[in-house]
Design a protein around this motif. Structure first.
Motif, PDB file in Angstrom:
ATOM      1  N   PHE A 207      35.170 -17.574  38.343  1.00  0.00           N
ATOM      2  CA  PHE A 207      36.295 -16.847  38.937  1.00  0.00           C
ATOM      3  C   PHE A 207      37.490 -17.768  39.157  1.00  0.00           C
ATOM      4  N   GLN A 208      38.591 -17.181  39.606  1.00  0.00           N
ATOM      5  CA  GLN A 208      39.820 -17.912  39.881  1.00  0.00           C
ATOM      6  C   GLN A 208      40.092 -17.892  41.378  1.00  0.00           C
ATOM      7  N   PRO A 209      39.764 -18.945  42.110  1.00  0.00           N
ATOM      8  CA  PRO A 209      40.042 -18.957  43.557  1.00  0.00           C
ATOM      9  C   PRO A 209      41.535 -18.964  43.857  1.00  0.00           C
ATOM     10  N   THR A 210      42.333 -19.506  42.924  1.00  0.00           N
ATOM     11  CA  THR A 210      43.794 -19.459  43.012  1.00  0.00           C
ATOM     12  C   THR A 210      44.331 -19.300  41.599  1.00  0.00           C
ATOM     13  N   ASP A 211      45.628 -19.153  41.481  1.00  0.00           N
ATOM     14  CA  ASP A 211      46.235 -19.034  40.155  1.00  0.00           C
ATOM     15  C   ASP A 211      46.183 -20.343  39.381  1.00  0.00           C
ATOM     16  N   LEU A 212      45.825 -21.433  40.061  1.00  0.00           N
ATOM     17  CA  LEU A 212      45.864 -22.754  39.444  1.00  0.00           C
ATOM     18  C   LEU A 212      44.483 -23.347  39.185  1.00  0.00           C
ATOM     19  N   HIS A 213      43.413 -22.609  39.538  1.00  0.00           N
ATOM     20  CA  HIS A 213      42.072 -23.189  39.465  1.00  0.00           C
ATOM     21  C   HIS A 213      41.059 -22.230  38.852  1.00  0.00           C
ATOM     22  N   TYR A 214      40.041 -22.831  38.228  1.00  0.00           N
ATOM     23  CA  TYR A 214      38.820 -22.127  37.859  1.00  0.00           C
ATOM     24  C   TYR A 214      37.689 -22.648  38.752  1.00  0.00           C
ATOM     25  N   ALA A 215      36.767 -21.770  39.097  1.00  0.00           N
ATOM     26  CA  ALA A 215      35.591 -22.185  39.861  1.00  0.00           C
ATOM     27  C   ALA A 215      34.363 -21.476  39.311  1.00  0.00           C
ATOM     28  N   SER A 216      33.229 -22.160  39.341  1.00  0.00           N
ATOM     29  CA  SER A 216      31.959 -21.566  38.925  1.00  0.00           C
ATOM     30  C   SER A 216      30.902 -21.804  39.986  1.00  0.00           C
ATOM     31  N   VAL A 217      30.063 -20.803  40.177  1.00  0.00           N
ATOM     32  CA  VAL A 217      28.939 -20.889  41.104  1.00  0.00           C
ATOM     33  C   VAL A 217      27.660 -20.601  40.324  1.00  0.00           C
ATOM     34  N   CYS A 218      26.636 -21.384  40.568  1.00  0.00           N
ATOM     35  CA  CYS A 218      25.321 -21.162  39.982  1.00  0.00           C
ATOM     36  C   CYS A 218      24.290 -21.167  41.099  1.00  0.00           C
ATOM     37  N   MET A 219      23.436 -20.160  41.145  1.00  0.00           N
ATOM     38  CA  MET A 219      22.377 -20.160  42.147  1.00  0.00           C
ATOM     39  C   MET A 219      21.098 -19.588  41.582  1.00  0.00           C
ATOM     40  N   GLY A 238      20.394  -7.231  42.189  1.00  0.00           N
ATOM     41  CA  GLY A 238      20.539  -8.660  41.951  1.00  0.00           C
ATOM     42  C   GLY A 238      21.240  -9.366  43.093  1.00  0.00           C
ATOM     43  N   ILE A 239      21.608 -10.595  42.835  1.00  0.00           N
ATOM     44  CA  ILE A 239      22.220 -11.433  43.852  1.00  0.00           C
ATOM     45  C   ILE A 239      23.569 -10.871  44.280  1.00  0.00           C
ATOM     46  N   LYS A 240      23.816 -10.844  45.567  1.00  0.00           N
ATOM     47  CA  LYS A 240      25.100 -10.389  46.088  1.00  0.00           C
ATOM     48  C   LYS A 240      25.913 -11.585  46.548  1.00  0.00           C
ATOM     49  N   MET A 241      27.185 -11.636  46.122  1.00  0.00           N
ATOM     50  CA  MET A 241      28.059 -12.736  46.479  1.00  0.00           C
ATOM     51  C   MET A 241      29.217 -12.255  47.346  1.00  0.00           C
ATOM     52  N   GLN A 242      29.603 -13.087  48.273  1.00  0.00           N
ATOM     53  CA  GLN A 242      30.813 -12.885  49.059  1.00  0.00           C
ATOM     54  C   GLN A 242      31.686 -14.121  48.890  1.00  0.00           C
ATOM     55  N   ILE A 243      32.949 -13.913  48.580  1.00  0.00           N
ATOM     56  CA  ILE A 243      33.859 -15.027  48.321  1.00  0.00           C
ATOM     57  C   ILE A 243      34.983 -14.995  49.356  1.00  0.00           C
ATOM     58  N   TRP A 244      35.227 -16.167  49.958  1.00  0.00           N
ATOM     59  CA  TRP A 244      36.240 -16.269  51.007  1.00  0.00           C
ATOM     60  C   TRP A 244      37.161 -17.442  50.733  1.00  0.00           C
ATOM     61  N   VAL A 247      40.779 -21.645  55.756  1.00  0.00           N
ATOM     62  CA  VAL A 247      41.280 -22.878  56.354  1.00  0.00           C
ATOM     63  C   VAL A 247      40.376 -23.106  57.551  1.00  0.00           C
ATOM     64  N   PRO A 248      39.485 -24.107  57.509  1.00  0.00           N
ATOM     65  CA  PRO A 248      38.470 -24.260  58.556  1.00  0.00           C
ATOM     66  C   PRO A 248      39.054 -24.188  59.967  1.00  0.00           C
ATOM     67  N   LEU A 249      38.419 -23.369  60.785  1.00  0.00           N
ATOM     68  CA  LEU A 249      38.779 -23.181  62.194  1.00  0.00           C
ATOM     69  C   LEU A 249      40.122 -22.499  62.391  1.00  0.00           C
ATOM     70  N   VAL A 250      40.745 -22.025  61.291  1.00  0.00           N
ATOM     71  CA  VAL A 250      42.059 -21.384  61.405  1.00  0.00           C
ATOM     72  C   VAL A 250      42.027 -19.938  60.930  1.00  0.00           C
ATOM     73  N   LYS A 251      41.653 -19.704  59.652  1.00  0.00           N
ATOM     74  CA  LYS A 251      41.649 -18.330  59.144  1.00  0.00           C
ATOM     75  C   LYS A 251      40.688 -18.194  57.975  1.00  0.00           C
ATOM     76  N   ASP A 252      40.255 -16.945  57.728  1.00  0.00           N
ATOM     77  CA  ASP A 252      39.407 -16.607  56.594  1.00  0.00           C
ATOM     78  C   ASP A 252      40.001 -15.385  55.896  1.00  0.00           C
ATOM     79  N   GLU A 253      39.922 -15.369  54.573  1.00  0.00           N
ATOM     80  CA  GLU A 253      40.415 -14.242  53.797  1.00  0.00           C
ATOM     81  C   GLU A 253      39.400 -13.903  52.715  1.00  0.00           C
ATOM     82  N   SER A 254      38.933 -12.645  52.714  1.00  0.00           N
ATOM     83  CA  SER A 254      37.944 -12.219  51.733  1.00  0.00           C
ATOM     84  C   SER A 254      38.602 -11.989  50.378  1.00  0.00           C
ATOM     85  N   PHE A 255      37.898 -12.420  49.297  1.00  0.00           N
ATOM     86  CA  PHE A 255      38.388 -12.174  47.947  1.00  0.00           C
ATOM     87  C   PHE A 255      37.953 -10.805  47.429  1.00  0.00           C
ATOM     88  N   SER A 256      36.964 -10.204  48.049  1.00  0.00           N
ATOM     89  CA  SER A 256      36.353  -8.988  47.526  1.00  0.00           C
ATOM     90  C   SER A 256      37.396  -7.912  47.269  1.00  0.00           C
TER      91      SER A 256
END
Length: 270
Positions: A207-219, A238-244, A247-256
């Motif tokens: 997936f793309q966590p931002t417009d400037l990055h690619y990220a992959s998760v394997c589990m 199957g496996i359910k993923m949640q992506i957030w 900013v630690p201790l400041v805010k969270d934003e769901s990607f879903s």
């Protein structure tokens, strides 16, 4: 080395943020608020992969056994990513889309990738698209090796093949998160029959966590859900993923429902 002993301020800041992200992510994952992030302790396995040391604790006078959480961390100079799972190993990798190689892409791929992966890249005529696909494939392979917890020496990159397959009737790579059925690509894994160190019961997400990055998760996928050939017997559960984004201790934003998912294994859902 202790974080405060690092001479470069940027590296020191990055290391501090990574530690805070790991501690806060673990402390709030299936722990019902019973874990103080500061109390977490860590160790490294034989291959150097960090693990949590979970002690038995008393909560309100009752003995409480923390959940079997696993985690993995990845970072670039501009992004830190942390993956947390319950009862299964996890690996995560993140790369900048603008990453440039000092050598030719195919020359680098021939050094590290399997023959089918090299042939796939060779079949992409556009140099920029080839570079982007190389980066995507690299993050998937890195995530898998990190999930195994063995490092590249214990699971050589050439010993397994990650396939990014276009689904019939769908053009392009990109779609909006809404489940595997809407994706333009799916991910499958083939492992060498000569390798005892690696297995195929794993699930992937690219997936793309931002417009400037690619990220992959394997589990790791539970063996109870696999048939004799390693296929998922019940992909709808199957496996359910949640992506957030956090900013630690400041805010969270769901990607879903918002962030673009490029590809995933068939049994991954959101």
């Amino acid at each position: 080395m202790h974080v405060l002993e690092m001479k470069e301020k940027q590296l020191q800041k990055q290391a501090l943020l990574a530690r805070v992200l790991v501690r806060t992510s673990l402390a709030r994952s299936d722990t019902d608020g019973k874990i103080n992030p500061k109390s977490l302790k860590f160790r490294k396995n034989t291959f150097g992969k960090p693990e949590v040391i979970w002690p038995f604790e008393k909560h309100n006078g009752n003995e409480w056994k923390p959940p079997p959480l696993c985690f993995n961390l990845a970072h670039t100079s501009s992004l830190i990513a942390c993956g947390v799972t319950t009862k299964s190993s996890v690996g995560i990798d993140v790369e900048e889309k603008g990453r440039r190689m000092n050598s030719n892409i195919l020359k680098f791929a021939r050094r590290y990738f399997s023959l089918p992966e090299i042939a796939w890249l060779e079949g992409i005529p556009d140099p920029e698209r080839q570079r982007q696909k190389f980066i995507q494939l690299w993050t998937l392979k890195e995530a898998y090796v990190k999930a195994l917890g063995r490092g590249i020496s214990g699971a050589p990159l050439k010993d397994f093949t990650v396939h990014l397959k276009n689904l019939s009737g769908i053009k392009g790579d990109l779609c909006q998160c809404g489940g595997a059925a809407s994706l333009a690509q799916t991910i499958t894994l083939d492992v060498s029959r000569n390798s005892d160190a690696i297995t195929s019961n794993w699930q992937f997400l690219l997936f793309q966590p931002t417009d400037l990055h690619y990220a992959s998760v394997c589990m790791e996928q539970s063996e109870n859900h696999l048939d004799e050939e390693g296929r998922d017997e019940n992909s709808c559960s199957g496996i359910k993923m949640q992506i957030w984004r956090t900013v630690p201790l400041v805010k969270d934003e769901s990607f879903s429902g918002k962030q673009a998912i490029l590809a995933c294994s068939n049994s991954v859902r959101f």
